[in-house]
Design a protein around this motif. Sequence first.
Motif, PDB file in Angstrom:
ATOM      1  N   VAL A 273       0.827  -1.212   0.000  1.00 46.54           N
ATOM      2  CA  VAL A 273       0.000   0.000   0.000  1.00 46.54           C
ATOM      3  C   VAL A 273       0.863   1.265   0.000  1.00 46.54           C
ATOM      4  O   VAL A 273       0.647   2.173  -0.796  1.00 46.54           O
ATOM      5  CB  VAL A 273      -0.955  -0.013   1.215  1.00 46.54           C
ATOM      6  N   MET A 274       1.856   1.323   0.877  1.00 44.16           N
ATOM      7  CA  MET A 274       2.681   2.526   0.941  1.00 44.16           C
ATOM      8  C   MET A 274       3.997   2.385   0.195  1.00 44.16           C
ATOM      9  O   MET A 274       4.633   3.384  -0.133  1.00 44.16           O
ATOM     10  CB  MET A 274       2.966   2.881   2.409  1.00 44.16           C
ATOM     11  N   GLY A 275       4.400   1.162  -0.062  1.00 40.80           N
ATOM     12  CA  GLY A 275       5.702   0.964  -0.675  1.00 40.80           C
ATOM     13  C   GLY A 275       5.657   0.880  -2.183  1.00 40.80           C
ATOM     14  O   GLY A 275       6.624   1.203  -2.863  1.00 40.80           O
ATOM     15  N   SER A 276       4.519   0.444  -2.721  1.00 38.51           N
ATOM     16  CA  SER A 276       4.502   0.220  -4.157  1.00 38.51           C
ATOM     17  C   SER A 276       3.324   0.913  -4.847  1.00 38.51           C
ATOM     18  O   SER A 276       3.505   1.737  -5.740  1.00 38.51           O
ATOM     19  CB  SER A 276       4.490  -1.302  -4.400  1.00 38.51           C
ATOM     20  N   ALA A 277       2.093   0.604  -4.436  1.00 34.96           N
ATOM     21  CA  ALA A 277       0.935   1.158  -5.139  1.00 34.96           C
ATOM     22  C   ALA A 277       0.661   2.610  -4.730  1.00 34.96           C
ATOM     23  O   ALA A 277       0.073   3.372  -5.474  1.00 34.96           O
ATOM     24  CB  ALA A 277      -0.295   0.298  -4.859  1.00 34.96           C
ATOM     25  N   ASP A 278       1.086   2.975  -3.522  1.00 37.38           N
ATOM     26  CA  ASP A 278       0.834   4.300  -2.960  1.00 37.38           C
ATOM     27  C   ASP A 278      -0.640   4.640  -2.903  1.00 37.38           C
ATOM     28  O   ASP A 278      -1.046   5.802  -3.005  1.00 37.38           O
ATOM     29  CB  ASP A 278       1.601   5.375  -3.746  1.00 37.38           C
ATOM     30  N   ARG A 279      -1.466   3.639  -2.805  1.00 39.97           N
ATOM     31  CA  ARG A 279      -2.897   3.795  -2.582  1.00 39.97           C
ATOM     32  C   ARG A 279      -3.430   2.445  -2.131  1.00 39.97           C
ATOM     33  O   ARG A 279      -2.739   1.441  -2.282  1.00 39.97           O
ATOM     34  CB  ARG A 279      -3.598   4.229  -3.882  1.00 39.97           C
ATOM     35  N   LEU A 280      -4.640   2.456  -1.588  1.00 36.34           N
ATOM     36  CA  LEU A 280      -5.252   1.192  -1.173  1.00 36.34           C
ATOM     37  C   LEU A 280      -6.106   0.689  -2.318  1.00 36.34           C
ATOM     38  O   LEU A 280      -7.008   1.387  -2.786  1.00 36.34           O
ATOM     39  CB  LEU A 280      -6.102   1.414   0.085  1.00 36.34           C
ATOM     40  N   GLN A 281      -5.820  -0.510  -2.778  1.00 36.97           N
ATOM     41  CA  GLN A 281      -6.539  -1.069  -3.919  1.00 36.97           C
ATOM     42  C   GLN A 281      -7.290  -2.321  -3.513  1.00 36.97           C
ATOM     43  O   GLN A 281      -6.933  -2.982  -2.536  1.00 36.97           O
ATOM     44  CB  GLN A 281      -5.550  -1.425  -5.040  1.00 36.97           C
ATOM     45  N   VAL A 282      -8.286  -2.672  -4.322  1.00 32.71           N
ATOM     46  CA  VAL A 282      -9.011  -3.922  -4.098  1.00 32.71           C
ATOM     47  C   VAL A 282      -8.059  -5.095  -4.321  1.00 32.71           C
ATOM     48  O   VAL A 282      -7.228  -5.067  -5.230  1.00 32.71           O
ATOM     49  CB  VAL A 282     -10.207  -4.012  -5.071  1.00 32.71           C
ATOM     50  N   GLU A 283      -8.132  -6.101  -3.473  1.00 26.26           N
ATOM     51  CA  GLU A 283      -7.373  -7.337  -3.644  1.00 26.26           C
ATOM     52  C   GLU A 283      -5.868  -7.113  -3.724  1.00 26.26           C
ATOM     53  O   GLU A 283      -5.175  -7.816  -4.455  1.00 26.26           O
ATOM     54  CB  GLU A 283      -7.824  -8.083  -4.912  1.00 26.26           C
ATOM     55  N   PHE A 284      -5.359  -6.139  -2.964  1.00 24.45           N
ATOM     56  CA  PHE A 284      -3.919  -5.867  -3.103  1.00 24.45           C
ATOM     57  C   PHE A 284      -3.063  -6.976  -2.497  1.00 24.45           C
ATOM     58  O   PHE A 284      -1.893  -7.118  -2.822  1.00 24.45           O
ATOM     59  CB  PHE A 284      -3.567  -4.513  -2.459  1.00 24.45           C
TER      60      PHE A 284
END
Lengths: 370, 158
Positions: A273-284
Amino acid sequence: MNAANAPLPGWVTFFLMPLLNLGTALLISGFVIWMIGQNPFEALSVLLNGALGSGMGIGFTLFYATNFIFTGLSVAMAYHAGLFNIGSEGQAYVGGLGCALVALALDQYVPWYVTMPFAILGAAIFGAAWAFIPAWLQAKRGSHIVITTIMFNFIGAALMVYLLVHVLKPAGAMSPETRGFAAGGQLPNLDWLMAMFGSRLGPAPLNVSFIIGLVMCFAVWFLIWRTKFGYSVRALGMSKTAATYAGIPYARTVIITMLMSGGLAGMMALNVVMGSADRLQVEFVGGAGFVGIAVSLMGRNHPLGILMAAILFGILYQGGAQLSFMMPQITRDMIVMIQGLVILFAGALEFLYRPALVRIFSRRQSLAEA
Amino acid sequence: MGLILPFEERENNILGYQQLPKYGRNGVLDRQAILDDAREKIEKYDIRPPNPTLKTANFSGGNQQKIVVAREIERDPDILLVGQPTRGVDIGAIEFIHRRIIDMRDSGKAVLLVSVELDEIRALADRILVMFAGENVGEAKPDADEQQLGLMMAGIAS
């Protein structure tokens, strides 16, 4: 002395045996690849090259490995108390919520290193909270933890989809995800680590979470083998009656252990969430919670073993993706099969070669003594 | 069962007493103290093999018994309730355990010994209570003859 209990030198148990198991898994995988008309040696070299051949490959491998370290530690923690936590997947997912809420609240005001401790705490607390109800049900009501944690995976998934679609999604956006975090909610990449080895990370998302993962490996090891609480946990895990005899409170130990297990799973969210996508996504989470079970089994529930197993699965993930890209005849399903074989031989059949090794080494020992 | 078989000997040596401050403060185990404690009891009770880091499952039944007896008697409790303390233990160690139990009696501690070994009871006890069919059928002195005890055990005399 019978073969099952006969002691073996440490390096045989912890190094040679896993290596033999891994070799067997690769041999059979190679055979299957040969059966479908591909060159197994080429496939192996593509896999290893993709995972370890470049700074970027290593970066991705360690990024995946970070996920597996956290979920593997989570499963191992519960396992030491005799609890089979299948719910790391859901706990990591809900942990993502805690992590994202902190990042959304702080990212525009403070730098990442201020956000990070709170995000770790948020992720751990939310993950632990998600493990609390199954833990309480197990401790007080006797509901089996395997069943309840599986159910909580589904409940967690539904809850997160609801929150992302109805609550956290910014107005007007299409995809079910939060807004992207500002710089204060992004963990920095470890490009300096790669630079130390004269290589470049490139776009690989390897980030500070990896170091947190290593710290947690040590913390879990210390907790389980060096503290009185860890002693109680292990006693409970190996013999419930003896633990009761020794005055170890069952309900309290179960609940605290599961909170820690859930917290470790939740911290996995940090990496994605904070290290790669920089957002909260479904099914991360993407199945990392379930891989954690295999990682923990393969690593014999020991943090050092988990670290190595996590890196191995990182290699299989990253190299496997590369393999299905470079050799299209080897599909994604083949990669899953290879992973399955590794789990089978390194996890379920881990003592396959033990009797033979015991024969070899006990003979050597008696020769040395004679 | 007072033992956890997959544990190391020294870990079983503190089972039930793991919270005592002498085995470590602030929740952290004092490994040196635990090891020394285990060595001391192994020496005193002649537990074999004398290896505190060996897995308990790899000890013989008699030596496992000695681990439990050493742990509980060395704690110097006020009341000792022992059932079959010498089952499966070798002769030398039986003698030693018997002496320890007598020592405890001599220092004014209460000992309740439960055993199926008549010789053991007659050798150790000051008073013998005989059970039959779940009930206490009578009391005898340790110098009572075996026939009398046998009749009580069968529920015929009291």
